[in-house]
Design a protein around this motif. Structure first.
Motif, PDB file in Angstrom:
ATOM      1  N   LEU A  43     -10.630  -8.194   1.246  1.00 25.43           N
ATOM      2  CA  LEU A  43      -9.912  -9.336   0.696  1.00 25.43           C
ATOM      3  C   LEU A  43      -9.253 -10.125   1.827  1.00 25.43           C
ATOM      4  O   LEU A  43      -8.637  -9.556   2.710  1.00 25.43           O
ATOM      5  CB  LEU A  43      -8.822  -8.874  -0.268  1.00 25.43           C
ATOM      6  CG  LEU A  43      -9.258  -8.428  -1.660  1.00 25.43           C
ATOM      7  CD1 LEU A  43      -8.054  -7.866  -2.420  1.00 25.43           C
ATOM      8  CD2 LEU A  43      -9.854  -9.570  -2.431  1.00 25.43           C
ATOM      9  N   GLU A  56       3.202 -18.523   3.775  1.00 25.60           N
ATOM     10  CA  GLU A  56       2.129 -18.052   4.629  1.00 25.60           C
ATOM     11  C   GLU A  56       0.882 -18.899   4.413  1.00 25.60           C
ATOM     12  O   GLU A  56       0.549 -19.253   3.285  1.00 25.60           O
ATOM     13  CB  GLU A  56       1.810 -16.603   4.297  1.00 25.60           C
ATOM     14  CG  GLU A  56       1.066 -15.872   5.385  1.00 25.60           C
ATOM     15  CD  GLU A  56       1.227 -14.375   5.242  1.00 25.60           C
ATOM     16  OE1 GLU A  56       2.285 -13.910   4.830  1.00 25.60           O
ATOM     17  OE2 GLU A  56       0.256 -13.677   5.552  1.00 25.60           O
ATOM     18  N   LEU A  90      -9.373 -14.976  -5.933  1.00 20.23           N
ATOM     19  CA  LEU A  90      -8.453 -14.196  -6.738  1.00 20.23           C
ATOM     20  C   LEU A  90      -7.031 -14.689  -6.555  1.00 20.23           C
ATOM     21  O   LEU A  90      -6.588 -14.954  -5.442  1.00 20.23           O
ATOM     22  CB  LEU A  90      -8.504 -12.720  -6.339  1.00 20.23           C
ATOM     23  CG  LEU A  90      -9.773 -11.951  -6.687  1.00 20.23           C
ATOM     24  CD1 LEU A  90      -9.827 -10.647  -5.915  1.00 20.23           C
ATOM     25  CD2 LEU A  90      -9.833 -11.682  -8.174  1.00 20.23           C
ATOM     26  N   ARG A  97       8.330 -11.102  -2.555  1.00 20.45           N
ATOM     27  CA  ARG A  97       7.410 -11.144  -1.426  1.00 20.45           C
ATOM     28  C   ARG A  97       7.654 -10.006  -0.446  1.00 20.45           C
ATOM     29  O   ARG A  97       6.758  -9.557   0.220  1.00 20.45           O
ATOM     30  CB  ARG A  97       7.590 -12.487  -0.705  1.00 20.45           C
ATOM     31  CG  ARG A  97       6.823 -12.622   0.597  1.00 20.45           C
ATOM     32  CD  ARG A  97       5.329 -12.693   0.351  1.00 20.45           C
ATOM     33  NE  ARG A  97       4.605 -12.865   1.592  1.00 20.45           N
ATOM     34  CZ  ARG A  97       4.203 -11.877   2.376  1.00 20.45           C
ATOM     35  NH1 ARG A  97       4.460 -10.624   2.021  1.00 20.45           N
ATOM     36  NH2 ARG A  97       3.547 -12.097   3.487  1.00 20.45           N
ATOM     37  N   THR A 100       8.032  -3.724   0.061  1.00 23.63           N
ATOM     38  CA  THR A 100       6.778  -3.106   0.483  1.00 23.63           C
ATOM     39  C   THR A 100       6.077  -2.375  -0.655  1.00 23.63           C
ATOM     40  O   THR A 100       4.865  -2.297  -0.675  1.00 23.63           O
ATOM     41  CB  THR A 100       7.021  -2.104   1.622  1.00 23.63           C
ATOM     42  OG1 THR A 100       7.985  -1.150   1.180  1.00 23.63           O
ATOM     43  CG2 THR A 100       7.525  -2.800   2.845  1.00 23.63           C
ATOM     44  N   THR A 101       6.827  -1.848  -1.582  1.00 25.31           N
ATOM     45  CA  THR A 101       6.204  -1.101  -2.668  1.00 25.31           C
ATOM     46  C   THR A 101       5.823  -1.991  -3.835  1.00 25.31           C
ATOM     47  O   THR A 101       5.385  -1.511  -4.872  1.00 25.31           O
ATOM     48  CB  THR A 101       7.160  -0.011  -3.185  1.00 25.31           C
ATOM     49  OG1 THR A 101       8.358  -0.640  -3.642  1.00 25.31           O
ATOM     50  CG2 THR A 101       7.482   0.987  -2.095  1.00 25.31           C
ATOM     51  N   ASP A 102       5.989  -3.293  -3.653  1.00 22.72           N
ATOM     52  CA  ASP A 102       5.760  -4.204  -4.760  1.00 22.72           C
ATOM     53  C   ASP A 102       4.275  -4.323  -5.072  1.00 22.72           C
ATOM     54  O   ASP A 102       3.486  -4.793  -4.254  1.00 22.72           O
ATOM     55  CB  ASP A 102       6.325  -5.581  -4.370  1.00 22.72           C
ATOM     56  CG  ASP A 102       6.873  -6.323  -5.543  1.00 22.72           C
ATOM     57  OD1 ASP A 102       7.152  -7.520  -5.401  1.00 22.72           O
ATOM     58  OD2 ASP A 102       7.018  -5.715  -6.621  1.00 22.72           O
ATOM     59  N   THR A 103       3.904  -3.913  -6.255  1.00 24.05           N
ATOM     60  CA  THR A 103       2.505  -3.974  -6.662  1.00 24.05           C
ATOM     61  C   THR A 103       2.114  -5.408  -6.936  1.00 24.05           C
ATOM     62  O   THR A 103       2.875  -6.170  -7.548  1.00 24.05           O
ATOM     63  CB  THR A 103       2.310  -3.138  -7.934  1.00 24.05           C
ATOM     64  OG1 THR A 103       2.695  -1.795  -7.661  1.00 24.05           O
ATOM     65  CG2 THR A 103       0.871  -3.167  -8.398  1.00 24.05           C
ATOM     66  N   GLN A 104       0.931  -5.777  -6.484  1.00 27.73           N
ATOM     67  CA  GLN A 104       0.399  -7.089  -6.810  1.00 27.73           C
ATOM     68  C   GLN A 104      -0.473  -6.974  -8.059  1.00 27.73           C
ATOM     69  O   GLN A 104      -1.267  -6.046  -8.192  1.00 27.73           O
ATOM     70  CB  GLN A 104      -0.418  -7.645  -5.640  1.00 27.73           C
ATOM     71  CG  GLN A 104       0.452  -7.968  -4.432  1.00 27.73           C
ATOM     72  CD  GLN A 104      -0.306  -8.654  -3.321  1.00 27.73           C
ATOM     73  OE1 GLN A 104      -1.398  -9.181  -3.506  1.00 27.73           O
ATOM     74  NE2 GLN A 104       0.288  -8.666  -2.136  1.00 27.73           N
ATOM     75  N   PHE A 106      -3.344  -8.839 -10.217  1.00 28.77           N
ATOM     76  CA  PHE A 106      -4.405  -9.807  -9.964  1.00 28.77           C
ATOM     77  C   PHE A 106      -4.924 -10.437 -11.243  1.00 28.77           C
ATOM     78  O   PHE A 106      -4.957  -9.807 -12.306  1.00 28.77           O
ATOM     79  CB  PHE A 106      -5.587  -9.123  -9.255  1.00 28.77           C
ATOM     80  CG  PHE A 106      -5.335  -8.804  -7.819  1.00 28.77           C
ATOM     81  CD1 PHE A 106      -4.660  -7.646  -7.460  1.00 28.77           C
ATOM     82  CD2 PHE A 106      -5.774  -9.662  -6.817  1.00 28.77           C
ATOM     83  CE1 PHE A 106      -4.427  -7.343  -6.129  1.00 28.77           C
ATOM     84  CE2 PHE A 106      -5.544  -9.368  -5.485  1.00 28.77           C
ATOM     85  CZ  PHE A 106      -4.873  -8.211  -5.138  1.00 28.77           C
ATOM     86  N   GLY A 107      -5.360 -11.680 -11.102  1.00 30.48           N
ATOM     87  CA  GLY A 107      -6.129 -12.329 -12.152  1.00 30.48           C
ATOM     88  C   GLY A 107      -7.591 -11.935 -12.021  1.00 30.48           C
ATOM     89  O   GLY A 107      -7.987 -11.292 -11.046  1.00 30.48           O
TER      90      GLY A 107
ATOM     91  N   PHE B  33      -1.871   1.465  -0.450  1.00 30.02           N
ATOM     92  CA  PHE B  33      -2.215   1.261  -1.855  1.00 30.02           C
ATOM     93  C   PHE B  33      -3.682   1.599  -2.099  1.00 30.02           C
ATOM     94  O   PHE B  33      -4.531   1.407  -1.232  1.00 30.02           O
ATOM     95  CB  PHE B  33      -2.032  -0.215  -2.248  1.00 30.02           C
ATOM     96  CG  PHE B  33      -0.618  -0.684  -2.365  1.00 30.02           C
ATOM     97  CD1 PHE B  33       0.061  -1.207  -1.282  1.00 30.02           C
ATOM     98  CD2 PHE B  33       0.039  -0.644  -3.588  1.00 30.02           C
ATOM     99  CE1 PHE B  33       1.370  -1.669  -1.393  1.00 30.02           C
ATOM    100  CE2 PHE B  33       1.334  -1.109  -3.726  1.00 30.02           C
ATOM    101  CZ  PHE B  33       2.001  -1.618  -2.620  1.00 30.02           C
ATOM    102  N   TYR B  35      -6.450   0.448  -5.126  1.00 28.41           N
ATOM    103  CA  TYR B  35      -6.716  -0.378  -6.296  1.00 28.41           C
ATOM    104  C   TYR B  35      -8.125  -0.077  -6.797  1.00 28.41           C
ATOM    105  O   TYR B  35      -9.028   0.263  -6.020  1.00 28.41           O
ATOM    106  CB  TYR B  35      -6.645  -1.876  -5.948  1.00 28.41           C
ATOM    107  CG  TYR B  35      -5.259  -2.466  -5.881  1.00 28.41           C
ATOM    108  CD1 TYR B  35      -4.455  -2.281  -4.761  1.00 28.41           C
ATOM    109  CD2 TYR B  35      -4.750  -3.221  -6.932  1.00 28.41           C
ATOM    110  CE1 TYR B  35      -3.181  -2.829  -4.709  1.00 28.41           C
ATOM    111  CE2 TYR B  35      -3.489  -3.781  -6.877  1.00 28.41           C
ATOM    112  CZ  TYR B  35      -2.712  -3.576  -5.765  1.00 28.41           C
ATOM    113  OH  TYR B  35      -1.456  -4.130  -5.709  1.00 28.41           O
ATOM    114  N   ALA B  42     -10.483  -8.089 -12.371  1.00 25.38           N
ATOM    115  CA  ALA B  42      -9.382  -8.098 -11.402  1.00 25.38           C
ATOM    116  C   ALA B  42      -9.164  -6.707 -10.823  1.00 25.38           C
ATOM    117  O   ALA B  42      -9.316  -5.704 -11.525  1.00 25.38           O
ATOM    118  CB  ALA B  42      -8.102  -8.568 -12.090  1.00 25.38           C
ATOM    119  N   TYR B  48       0.342   4.287  -4.867  1.00 20.85           N
ATOM    120  CA  TYR B  48       1.019   3.880  -3.639  1.00 20.85           C
ATOM    121  C   TYR B  48       1.554   5.134  -2.966  1.00 20.85           C
ATOM    122  O   TYR B  48       2.227   5.951  -3.606  1.00 20.85           O
ATOM    123  CB  TYR B  48       2.161   2.922  -3.953  1.00 20.85           C
ATOM    124  CG  TYR B  48       3.036   2.589  -2.763  1.00 20.85           C
ATOM    125  CD1 TYR B  48       4.301   3.166  -2.605  1.00 20.85           C
ATOM    126  CD2 TYR B  48       2.595   1.701  -1.794  1.00 20.85           C
ATOM    127  CE1 TYR B  48       5.096   2.871  -1.510  1.00 20.85           C
ATOM    128  CE2 TYR B  48       3.385   1.387  -0.698  1.00 20.85           C
ATOM    129  CZ  TYR B  48       4.632   1.972  -0.565  1.00 20.85           C
ATOM    130  OH  TYR B  48       5.421   1.675   0.522  1.00 20.85           O
TER     131      TYR B  48
END
Lengths: 115, 109
Positions: A43, A56, A90, A97, A100-104, A106-107, B33, B35, B42, B48
């Motif tokens: 990605l 960014e 995507l 932002r 660090t442990t923040d899950t993304q 996705f669409g 991570f 996925y 998606a 994690y």
């Protein structure tokens, strides 16, 4: 799962066309992302917005232009693309932002083909 | 440079166990991570890890060794619906997510 939606799901365009991809998140998140996914490649992060400000821009060509009018919506405006820009685009969102442990989340992506 | 390595493709049998490896060389480490991404869909969060050891979550487990720059995803009692690509991603010292190219897992009856 309808947390992050993207339209259109598929797009075919010529190199002289102008089109826009739309992303909407219903999760109350403050950060949104555009990624490019090409076959058998990692990605590629294109743009990041945090609280509606672009934080960014990873050396993305100017033929890709993002817009974030509010924290729930993200657009990617496309013009004079090249065939090598054909890929899955995507959108993702996360609560913040910098965690660090923040899950993304996705669409489903927009499959773009440039002729 | 920063690099994440995963096998491109793996094949396993329904009901069996499979281990998908991920090795990384990154500038710093702030977590890893995994996925799952079904074809045309998606990517969805699986796990994690930031500390060494094994984290178990149902049929899926994820292991991390920071000293070796190595992680694996272990899938037990494989089901046909586990056919998907599995993406490994590392958070570097700048809190950037560095992604692997993904491992396509094919499950055969």
């Amino acid at each position: 799962e309808t947390g992050v939606t993207q339209t259109p799901r598929h797009l075919v365009m010529g190199m002289t066309n102008k089109k826009s991809l739309k992303c909407e998140q219903h999760l109350g998140h403050n950060a949104m992302y555009w990624y490019k996914q090409s076959a058998k490649k990692p990605l590629e992060l294109m743009f990041v917005y945090s609280l509606e400000e672009r934080v960014e821009n990873n050396s993305v060509p100017s033929r890709f232009s993002p817009e974030c009018p509010n924290s729930s919506h993200l657009f990617l405006h496309l013009h004079t693309l090249q065939p090598e820009d054909s890929a899955l685009y995507l959108c993702a969102s996360s609560q913040a932002r910098d965690i660090t442990t923040d899950t993304q989340y996705f669409g489903p992506g927009t499959r773009l083909t440039v002729l | 440079g920063q690099n994440i390595d995963q096998p491109t493709e793996m094949t396993a049998t329904e009901g069996a166990i499979v281990q998908i490896n991920c090795t990384y060389q990154t500038s710093g480490f702030n977590g890893l991570f995994w996925y799952q991404q079904h074809a045309g869909e998606a990517p969805t969060f699986l796990s994690y890890n930031v500390l060494d050891g094994l984290e178990e979550k149902g049929r899926f487990s994820s292991f991390l060794s920071r000293s070796k720059g190595y992680s694996y995803l272990l899938l037990k009692e494989l089901q046909m619906k586990d056919s998907a690509s599995y993406l490994c991603a590392v958070v570097d010292s700048n809190y950037q997510l560095i992604w692997g190219a993904g491992t396509k897992l094919i499950i055969k009856p």
